[in-house]
Design an enzyme around this catalytic site. Structure first.
Site, PDB file in Angstrom:
ATOM      1  N   ARG A   1      -2.349   1.062  11.616  1.00 32.10           N
ATOM      2  CA  ARG A   1      -1.536   1.772  12.418  1.00 32.10           C
ATOM      3  C   ARG A   1      -1.073   1.616  13.917  1.00 32.10           C
ATOM      4  NH1 ARG A   1      -3.455   6.966  14.463  1.00 32.10           N
ATOM      5  NH2 ARG A   1      -1.446   8.292  14.929  1.00 32.10           N
TER       6      ARG A   1
ATOM      7  N   HIS B   1       1.959   1.452  15.865  1.00 32.17           N
ATOM      8  CA  HIS B   1       2.339   2.561  17.212  1.00 32.17           C
ATOM      9  C   HIS B   1       2.554   1.132  17.948  1.00 32.17           C
ATOM     10  CE1 HIS B   1       0.705   6.059  15.829  1.00 32.17           C
ATOM     11  NE2 HIS B   1       1.122   6.091  15.185  1.00 32.17           N
TER      12      HIS B   1
ATOM     13  N   ASN C   1      -1.739   8.614  20.186  1.00 30.11           N
ATOM     14  CA  ASN C   1      -2.413   7.619  20.003  1.00 30.11           C
ATOM     15  C   ASN C   1      -3.848   7.906  20.329  1.00 30.11           C
ATOM     16  OD1 ASN C   1      -0.805   6.148  18.873  1.00 30.11           O
ATOM     17  ND2 ASN C   1      -0.237   5.763  21.662  1.00 30.11           N
TER      18      ASN C   1
ATOM     19  N   HIS D   1      -0.430   5.383   4.117  1.00 29.51           N
ATOM     20  CA  HIS D   1      -0.895   6.607   3.849  1.00 29.51           C
ATOM     21  C   HIS D   1      -1.895   6.084   2.768  1.00 29.51           C
ATOM     22  CE1 HIS D   1       1.268   8.370   7.136  1.00 29.51           C
ATOM     23  NE2 HIS D   1       0.467   7.763   7.450  1.00 29.51           N
TER      24      HIS D   1
HETATM   25  C1  HEM Z   1       6.533   7.543   8.234  1.00 30.69           C
HETATM   26  C2  HEM Z   1       6.078   8.449   9.407  1.00 30.69           C
HETATM   27  C3  HEM Z   1       5.077   8.579   9.618  1.00 30.69           C
HETATM   28  C4  HEM Z   1       4.422   8.998   9.929  1.00 30.69           C
HETATM   29  C5  HEM Z   1       4.370  10.714  10.341  1.00 30.69           C
HETATM   30  C6  HEM Z   1       2.696   9.366  10.504  1.00 30.69           C
HETATM   31  C7  HEM Z   1       1.424  10.687  10.894  1.00 30.69           C
HETATM   32  C8  HEM Z   1       0.053   9.919  10.420  1.00 30.69           C
HETATM   33  C9  HEM Z   1      -0.704  10.434  11.021  1.00 30.69           C
HETATM   34  C10 HEM Z   1      -0.410  12.158  11.833  1.00 30.69           C
HETATM   35  C11 HEM Z   1      -2.300  10.181  11.221  1.00 30.69           C
HETATM   36  C12 HEM Z   1      -3.273  10.597  11.229  1.00 30.69           C
HETATM   37  C13 HEM Z   1      -3.827  10.488  12.587  1.00 30.69           C
HETATM   38  C14 HEM Z   1      -4.773  10.842  12.740  1.00 30.69           C
HETATM   39  O1  HEM Z   1      -4.689  12.491  13.445  1.00 30.69           O
HETATM   40  O2  HEM Z   1      -5.867  10.564  12.878  1.00 30.69           O
HETATM   41  C15 HEM Z   1      -1.511   8.466  10.805  1.00 30.69           C
HETATM   42  C16 HEM Z   1      -2.837   7.856  10.337  1.00 30.69           C
HETATM   43  C17 HEM Z   1      -2.091   6.522   8.756  1.00 30.69           C
HETATM   44  N1  HEM Z   1      -1.357   6.127   9.455  1.00 30.69           N
HETATM   45 FE1  HEM Z   1       0.795   7.066   9.680  1.00 30.69          FE
HETATM   46  N2  HEM Z   1       2.521   7.955   9.933  1.00 30.69           N
HETATM   47  C18 HEM Z   1       3.979   7.757   9.691  1.00 30.69           C
HETATM   48  C19 HEM Z   1       3.954   5.983   9.097  1.00 30.69           C
HETATM   49  C20 HEM Z   1       2.746   5.367   8.972  1.00 30.69           C
HETATM   50  C21 HEM Z   1       2.993   3.529   8.844  1.00 30.69           C
HETATM   51  C22 HEM Z   1       4.424   3.128   8.532  1.00 30.69           C
HETATM   52  C23 HEM Z   1       2.562   3.027   9.019  1.00 30.69           C
HETATM   53  C24 HEM Z   1       1.897   1.702   8.786  1.00 30.69           C
HETATM   54  C25 HEM Z   1       2.757   0.526   7.947  1.00 30.69           C
HETATM   55  C26 HEM Z   1       1.220   3.851   8.980  1.00 30.69           C
HETATM   56  C27 HEM Z   1       0.012   3.498   9.299  1.00 30.69           C
HETATM   57  C28 HEM Z   1      -1.291   4.626   8.924  1.00 30.69           C
HETATM   58  C29 HEM Z   1      -2.627   4.726   8.960  1.00 30.69           C
HETATM   59  C30 HEM Z   1      -3.267   3.662   8.137  1.00 30.69           C
HETATM   60  C31 HEM Z   1      -3.592   6.005   9.119  1.00 30.69           C
HETATM   61  C32 HEM Z   1      -4.878   5.994   8.997  1.00 30.69           C
HETATM   62  C33 HEM Z   1      -5.632   5.935  10.413  1.00 30.69           C
HETATM   63  C34 HEM Z   1      -6.525   5.538  10.649  1.00 30.69           C
HETATM   64  O3  HEM Z   1      -7.228   5.366   9.543  1.00 30.69           O
HETATM   65  O4  HEM Z   1      -7.635   5.618  11.494  1.00 30.69           O
HETATM   66  N3  HEM Z   1       1.580   5.234   9.109  1.00 30.69           N
HETATM   67  N4  HEM Z   1      -0.017   8.222  10.200  1.00 30.69           N
END
Ligand code: HEM
Ligand SMILES: *[C@@H]1O[C@H](CO)[C@@H](O)[C@H](O)[C@H]1NC(C)=O
Length: 325
Positions: free
Chosen positions: A61, A65, A93, A192
């Site tokens: 992530r 970002h 973030n 995700h």
């Molecule tokens: C499509 C639009 C996307 C939205 C709206 C989005 C939004 C989010 C949100 C809100 C979280 C949770 C953050 C939290 O509250 O802890 C999250 C987690 C995450 N996102 Fe996305 N995301 C998107 C696309 C992506 C993309 C393109 C990737 C990587 C290629 C990605 C990888 C991740 C990962 C791996 C997590 C887990 C992070 C952790 O466990 O620390 N996301 N995302």
């Protein structure tokens, strides 16, 4: 216009597009200048992920970002100062982004073996690839040679990153603004399949959906009940998190797409993929084709990792990823 002239124009436009997309990054960029670079990063990722599986999701992530805000220039790694609130302190973030210490550890080892050579932006790109691979996704060659930016502004994060309440049109627009197709957006959303989320990123779906309905009707009611236990109403405790793709939160499989198909997508933006015929079709397709999705994901990552990169003599090679030189 003659056909020849048209063909020439098409060629020039095509070439310049390639140059823009590919920049001047190269696979094996550190082969002669710091041959241990990718090995050291991988070693640090392995150590960290073995200590805490969730760090892999954090690093993936973090790279996303980084790239969507000012290009993949390591700007997400820079600490705020008394006069500047940096990207990492944007609500997009902070407090959710994790894994900074992995980048710091790799950086300090690399400064010892080949000082001033390996950029923080490249370290993060390698670490994201290693994270995908360590959780069971496909590995891919990372073109390198990124240089580190000197600017990091919290105000640029929310405006460049898609939000969890986005609908399909908003998601498609956010990704097309960075040169991605809708199909690539769906492919990348599969990230995700690993990681966690803070309750605040989706609690509106449980308690305050709209003025007449408290719970999002597109969310499986049994899943909603489970989520409510983990995320009590009104709680803003930043330590409250839930796993995404709870059946295999640390495995880079197609579980994310299965969840979405079962109305168990965690965010509005996840579940929204079923509201459009093309994206819904791709969700079903990916469920049955993990190999195809894995390959598409790797290709999309290579593309993402080249967004707006600084190369040549632009930017700098930071000696500490948290501060500009
Ligand atoms: C499509 C639009 C996307 C939205 C709206 C989005 C939004 C989010 C949100 C809100 C979280 C949770 C953050 C939290 O509250 O802890 C999250 C987690 C995450 N996102 Fe996305 N995301 C998107 C696309 C992506 C993309 C393109 C990737 C990587 C290629 C990605 C990888 C991740 C990962 C791996 C997590 C887990 C992070 C952790 O466990 O620390 N996301 N995302
Ligand atoms: C609230 O959501 C429900 C379910 O989607 C919908 O039927 C209703 O029209 C919405 N109400 C308002 C005021 O938007």
């Amino acid at each position: 216009m003659s056909l020849k002239v048209e063909m020439f124009i098409a060629l020039v436009v095509g070439l310049s597009l390639c140059v823009q997309l590919e920049a001047q990054l190269q696979v094996g960029f550190y082969q002669t200048t710091c041959s241990l670079a990718e090995f050291v990063v991988r070693d640090e990722v392995i150590k960290a992920v073995n200590r805490d599986r969730g760090v892999a999701a954090g690093l993936l992530r973090m790279h996303f970002h980084d790239c969507f805000v000012r290009g993949c220039d390591g700007s997400v790694l820079i600490d705020s100062t008394p006069t500047n609130t940096a990207e990492k302190d944007s609500p997009a973030n902070n407090p959710s982004l994790r894994g900074f210490e992995v980048i710091d550890n790799a950086k300090s080892r690399l400064e010892n073996v080949c000082g001033g050579v390996v950029s923080c932006a490249d370290i993060l790109a390698f670490a994201a690839r290693d994270s995908v691979q360590m959780t069971g996704g496909f590995g891919y060659a990372v073109p390198a040679g990124r240089r580190d930016g000197r600017i990091s502004l919290a105000s640029e994060s929310l405006s460049n990153l898609p939000g969890p309440s986005f609908n399909v049109d908003q998601l498609t627009q956010a990704f097309s603004g960075k040169g991605f197709t809708q199909e690539e957006m769906v492919t990348l959303s599969g990230a995700h399949t690993i990681g966690r989320s803070h309750c605040t990123s989706f609690s509106n779906r449980l308690y305050t959906f709209n003025s007449t309905t408290s719970q999002d009707p597109s969310l499986d009611p049994n899943y909603a009940t489970q989520l409510k236990l983990q995320c009590p109403q009104g709680s803003t405790d930043p330590s409250l998190v839930v796993q995404m793709n709870p059946s295999s939160p640390n495995i880079f499989d197609t579980g994310y797409y299965m969840d979405v198909l079962a109305n168990r997508g965690l965010f509005t933006s996840d579940q929204a993929l079923l509201t459009n015929p093309a994206t819904a079709n791709q969700v079903s397709l990916n469920v049955g084709n993990p190999f195809l999705w894995g390959q598409n994901f790797a290709s999309a990552m290579v593309k993402m990792s080249q967004l707006g990169v600084l190369t040549g003599t632009a930017g700098e090679i930071r000696s500490n990823c948290r501060v500009i030189n």
